[in-house]
Enzyme design. Structure first.
Site, PDB file in Angstrom:
ATOM      1  N   HIS A   1       9.769 -13.929  -1.011  1.00  0.00           N
ATOM      2  CA  HIS A   1       9.779 -13.724  -2.464  1.00  0.00           C
ATOM      3  C   HIS A   1      10.939 -14.555  -2.986  1.00  0.00           C
ATOM      4  O   HIS A   1      12.098 -14.201  -2.800  1.00  0.00           O
ATOM      5  CB  HIS A   1       9.969 -12.238  -2.785  1.00  0.00           C
ATOM      6  CG  HIS A   1       9.958 -11.953  -4.248  1.00  0.00           C
ATOM      7  ND1 HIS A   1       8.985 -11.194  -4.853  1.00  0.00           N
ATOM      8  CD2 HIS A   1      10.783 -12.346  -5.244  1.00  0.00           C
ATOM      9  CE1 HIS A   1       9.222 -11.132  -6.161  1.00  0.00           C
ATOM     10  NE2 HIS A   1      10.311 -11.820  -6.419  1.00  0.00           N
TER      11      HIS A   1
ATOM     12  N   PHE B   1       0.805  -1.232   0.000  1.00  0.00           N
ATOM     13  CA  PHE B   1       0.000   0.000   0.000  1.00  0.00           C
ATOM     14  C   PHE B   1       0.839   1.283   0.000  1.00  0.00           C
ATOM     15  O   PHE B   1       0.296   2.376   0.146  1.00  0.00           O
ATOM     16  CB  PHE B   1      -0.995  -0.004   1.172  1.00  0.00           C
ATOM     17  CG  PHE B   1      -2.189  -0.913   0.956  1.00  0.00           C
ATOM     18  CD1 PHE B   1      -2.543  -1.380  -0.298  1.00  0.00           C
ATOM     19  CD2 PHE B   1      -2.982  -1.300   2.034  1.00  0.00           C
ATOM     20  CE1 PHE B   1      -3.648  -2.212  -0.492  1.00  0.00           C
ATOM     21  CE2 PHE B   1      -4.094  -2.123   1.858  1.00  0.00           C
ATOM     22  CZ  PHE B   1      -4.426  -2.581   0.598  1.00  0.00           C
ATOM     23  N   ARG B   2       2.176   1.177  -0.089  1.00  0.00           N
ATOM     24  CA  ARG B   2       3.060   2.306  -0.462  1.00  0.00           C
ATOM     25  C   ARG B   2       3.192   3.427   0.549  1.00  0.00           C
ATOM     26  O   ARG B   2       3.774   4.460   0.223  1.00  0.00           O
ATOM     27  CB  ARG B   2       2.607   2.924  -1.801  1.00  0.00           C
ATOM     28  CG  ARG B   2       2.320   1.956  -2.934  1.00  0.00           C
ATOM     29  CD  ARG B   2       3.518   1.132  -3.294  1.00  0.00           C
ATOM     30  NE  ARG B   2       3.331   0.385  -4.539  1.00  0.00           N
ATOM     31  CZ  ARG B   2       4.036  -0.708  -4.829  1.00  0.00           C
ATOM     32  NH1 ARG B   2       4.937  -1.179  -3.996  1.00  0.00           N
ATOM     33  NH2 ARG B   2       3.845  -1.339  -5.974  1.00  0.00           N
TER      34      ARG B   2
ATOM     35  N   ASP C   1      -1.284  -9.847  -3.894  1.00  0.00           N
ATOM     36  CA  ASP C   1      -0.041  -9.140  -4.235  1.00  0.00           C
ATOM     37  C   ASP C   1      -0.368  -7.800  -4.891  1.00  0.00           C
ATOM     38  O   ASP C   1       0.292  -7.393  -5.849  1.00  0.00           O
ATOM     39  CB  ASP C   1       0.860 -10.005  -5.133  1.00  0.00           C
ATOM     40  CG  ASP C   1       2.273  -9.451  -5.228  1.00  0.00           C
ATOM     41  OD1 ASP C   1       2.609  -8.506  -4.502  1.00  0.00           O
ATOM     42  OD2 ASP C   1       3.045  -9.975  -6.063  1.00  0.00           O
TER      43      ASP C   1
ATOM     44  N   HIS D   1       1.147   0.683  -9.365  1.00  0.00           N
ATOM     45  CA  HIS D   1       2.010   1.685 -10.003  1.00  0.00           C
ATOM     46  C   HIS D   1       1.092   2.464 -10.945  1.00  0.00           C
ATOM     47  O   HIS D   1       0.156   1.888 -11.517  1.00  0.00           O
ATOM     48  CB  HIS D   1       3.121   1.010 -10.806  1.00  0.00           C
ATOM     49  CG  HIS D   1       4.030   0.139  -9.983  1.00  0.00           C
ATOM     50  ND1 HIS D   1       4.993   0.645  -9.143  1.00  0.00           N
ATOM     51  CD2 HIS D   1       4.092  -1.215  -9.858  1.00  0.00           C
ATOM     52  CE1 HIS D   1       5.637  -0.364  -8.549  1.00  0.00           C
ATOM     53  NE2 HIS D   1       5.092  -1.495  -8.962  1.00  0.00           N
TER      54      HIS D   1
END
Ligand code: DOR
Length: 443
Positions: free
Chosen positions: A181, A65-66, A306, A310
């Site tokens: 990952h 969520f940046r 996921d 962007h």
């Protein structure tokens, strides 16, 4: 009074651990207080669920969520708003923000930011790095932390633990789930010249190839066994990893994504270009088929989105300067319900993957089961609703989905969190009431 409830969900097909039943659910003080016919009982509020199916609240254990950092892409409010519109009751948010979530201060900052602004319940991952590797056992115990995230291959952001020595240090520190990952960073660097001067985006799965994923997963599982540490392999994308993971049920759980289950190369790159670019990549149909087989064989433990937003401008840059990641937190439920409608998995299995699965993997307390005493979290769905997923429905600041234009059967009609109806008929209700998820103390 024992026969009075705050909310009764009436007459839906209720998916309980014992199977489906047309019945009522009574909620008191944010918890499930009764399951059964409640026709005569008093309730402050009633939700008519006739013709609908009442699922235990569906959980998304992988979102980006940046915030703090590149909040022009997303923030905790917009990201969780998309989640509740898409039928999600709780999210686990990833640490590749700016600054990355690698310290106690960074965790506490995220919890402060989410409080009063998060529409869903939430927890945060601590990002593993060579610098904090020996402190992870303490950091993972902070309230609101769901576990550790380790990037063995470089992706968006700066977090990376590439070599065996540091991976082993991370695995030795602490006991909560380490999510990974899994792409081998050494192979990625060796082969980066394939694309670095510019290439067609369809080269993305050639560069980040099957061997890149397999090598990393094999290294991870060997190190996890040695450390006696449970790991959760995120977004598994290859047919080849599934038999390896089937042999590792003592130590590893498995996540797959709707993107990998729904799209396939080369068609997705021809149609969507860099808007299909993500890590690990979307691959040919034989991999997609193998992921479905792994779902139906029971190898897969959960499905996450996921969600990796962007902006359109960023995604439209020429490959490989285009960032990797697709939005998904709002579309996972309708896309997966459509797979149920088309017979690829049962509704019961979807509930196992999106509610019981994350609760079991991470040891969530009071969530993941539609049962008396558990949090009154529900995803109410209409299995017969026919809709088309469209960009203008997407709450993400980025305003796009790779599933734009997809006709689906099955739609989230309401999201109920600890007894509060926060989404109904595609509308938000009330204020963001999200609270930190609680975890079992003993794990
Ligand atoms: O495609 C991806 N995007 N994969 C990741 O691992 C990170 C994510 C992001 O944060 O953009």
């Amino acid at each position: 009074m024992s026969d009075s409830f705050d909310l009764i969900i009436e007459g839906g097909t209720v998916i309980t651990p014992g199977g489906a039943a047309i019945t009522d659910v009574g909620i008191r003080a944010g918890k499930i207080a009764a399951i059964g016919p409640l026709g005569a009982a008093k309730a402050a509020e009633r939700y008519d669920a006739k013709n609908f199916t009442v699922l235990p609240g569906l959980i998304d254990e992988q979102v980006h969520f940046r915030e703090p950092g590149p909040v022009h892409k997303e923030d905790l409010e917009s990201g969780t708003r998309g989640a509740v519109l898409g039928g999600i009751v709780a999210v686990f948010e990833m640490p590749n923000t700016d600054p990355p979530t690698t310290t106690k201060a960074a965790i506490e900052d995220k919890i402060t930011r989410a409080t009063g602004r998060s529409w869903t319940d939430f927890a945060f991952y601590v990002g593993a790095s060579p610098e904090n590797a020996d402190e992870l056992g303490t950091l993972e115990r902070l309230p609101g932390v769901c576990g550790i995230k380790m990037f063995m291959g470089s992706s968006t952001g700066t977090l990376l633990v590439a070599d065996d020595e540091n991976v082993a240090r991370v695995l030795r520190s602490g006991s909560r789930r380490v999510t990974v990952h899994s792409e081998d960073d050494f192979r990625l660097s060796e082969r980066a010249a394939m694309v670095s001067a510019g290439a067609d985006v369809s080269m993305h799965p050639e560069w980040r190839d099957v061997e890149t994923a397999v090598r990393s997963t094999q290294r991870l599982l060997a190190l996890a066994r040695k450390a006696h540490r449970r790991v959760h392999v995120l977004h598994v994308s290859t047919a080849e990893e599934m038999p390896i993971l089937a042999e590792a049920k003592d130590i590893a759980t498995v996540e797959v994504l709707p993107q990998h289950l729904t799209l396939a190369a080369p068609e997705c790159y021809q149609r969507l270009g860099t808007f299909a670019q993500m890590n690990p990549p979307i691959r040919e149909a034989r991999h997609r088929d193998a992921l479905w087989k792994a779902i139906n064989d029971g190898i897969v433990d959960c499905i996450g989105s996921d969600h990796a937003p962007h902006t359109r401008e960023e995604k439209a840059r020429p490959y490989p300067r285009s960032p990797s990641g697709l939005t998904g937190v709002q579309t996972t439920v309708p896309v997966m319900l459509n797979h149920v409608a088309e017979g690829r998995l049962t509704l019961q299995r979807l509930v196992d993957l999106m509610s019981a699965g994350p609760a079991r993997i991470f040891g969530m307390a009071g969530k993941g089961r539609l049962a008396v005493g558990f949090d009154a979290d529900f995803t109410v769905v209409d299995l017969n609703a026919k809709r088309t997923i469209a960009n203008d429905w997407i709450a993400s600041k980025t305003g796009w989905t790779a599933f734009d234009g997809m006709a689906v059967k099955g739609w989230p009609m309401a999201t109920i969190i600890r007894g509060q109806v926060v989404m109904r008929d595609d509308e938000l209700i009330g204020k963001p009431i999200g609270a930190p998820v609680k975890f079992q103390e003993t794990l």
